[in-house]
Design a protein around this motif. Sequence first.
Motif, PDB file in Angstrom:
ATOM      1  N   SER A  73     -50.590  17.385  67.203  1.00 34.65           N
ATOM      2  CA  SER A  73     -49.302  17.151  66.537  1.00 34.65           C
ATOM      3  C   SER A  73     -49.412  16.036  65.501  1.00 34.65           C
ATOM      4  N   LYS A  82     -46.963  21.262  68.112  1.00 32.38           N
ATOM      5  CA  LYS A  82     -46.136  20.086  68.394  1.00 32.38           C
ATOM      6  C   LYS A  82     -46.279  19.576  69.830  1.00 32.38           C
ATOM      7  N   GLU A  83     -46.806  20.401  70.744  1.00 32.62           N
ATOM      8  CA  GLU A  83     -46.961  20.003  72.147  1.00 32.62           C
ATOM      9  C   GLU A  83     -48.394  19.609  72.495  1.00 32.62           C
ATOM     10  N   PRO A 111     -47.769  25.404  71.342  1.00 30.52           N
ATOM     11  CA  PRO A 111     -47.400  25.074  69.962  1.00 30.52           C
ATOM     12  C   PRO A 111     -48.052  23.754  69.549  1.00 30.52           C
ATOM     13  N   GLU A 120     -45.313  23.603  63.183  1.00 34.14           N
ATOM     14  CA  GLU A 120     -45.295  22.972  64.509  1.00 34.14           C
ATOM     15  C   GLU A 120     -45.210  23.967  65.655  1.00 34.14           C
ATOM     16  N   GLU A 121     -44.725  25.171  65.373  1.00 31.22           N
ATOM     17  CA  GLU A 121     -44.604  26.196  66.420  1.00 31.22           C
ATOM     18  C   GLU A 121     -45.843  27.080  66.539  1.00 31.22           C
ATOM     19  N   THR A 122     -46.779  26.959  65.611  1.00 32.93           N
ATOM     20  CA  THR A 122     -47.993  27.765  65.635  1.00 32.93           C
ATOM     21  C   THR A 122     -48.789  27.450  66.902  1.00 32.93           C
TER      22      THR A 122
END
Length: 162
Positions: free
Chosen positions: A157, A152-153, A150, A128-130
């Motif tokens: 996601s 997740k943003e 990232p 998720e931080e990639t």
Amino acid sequence: MLVEFNQLPDHARFWIFTSNRFLTQEEIVLLKNELSLFVQKWTAHKQDLNASFSLMDDAILVVGVDESMTGASGCSIDSMTKEITRLAQQMNIDWLNRFSIVVKSSEGNRAINANDLKQLISEGKVNEETLVSNSLLNNFGEVKTHLYLPIKETWMSRYLQA
């Protein structure tokens, strides 16, 4: 009229094209030469456009226009798209697939189709931080600061769900 890319104001109009692969050094030279010639002569209703472009990470092309003097018209946008398409055909690159993204991971940068993220996540190669390229930006200022986010943003996601 070709201007310095970093001199475009934060409110400049822009277009982002992400390649389905990284460009070779020869292709980068060709792209920069051809687009420089195009942008120098790019007009809307016979008025010069203050415009620029930048190739980022050898796969993301950003074209920007400062519309405070002259706005880009439908015909001028069409001519830019035709030029990008012509160069894409010449270099055998797909600039117009909206699922093309660049992934920045510990294994290095990759140009992939966003649909392939699910596989990379399941293999533990990304999380998720990639950082992934973000083409859903609202203004040119965001291009400078939020081109990568990232996973997740982003809209990607959804691939994080099991």
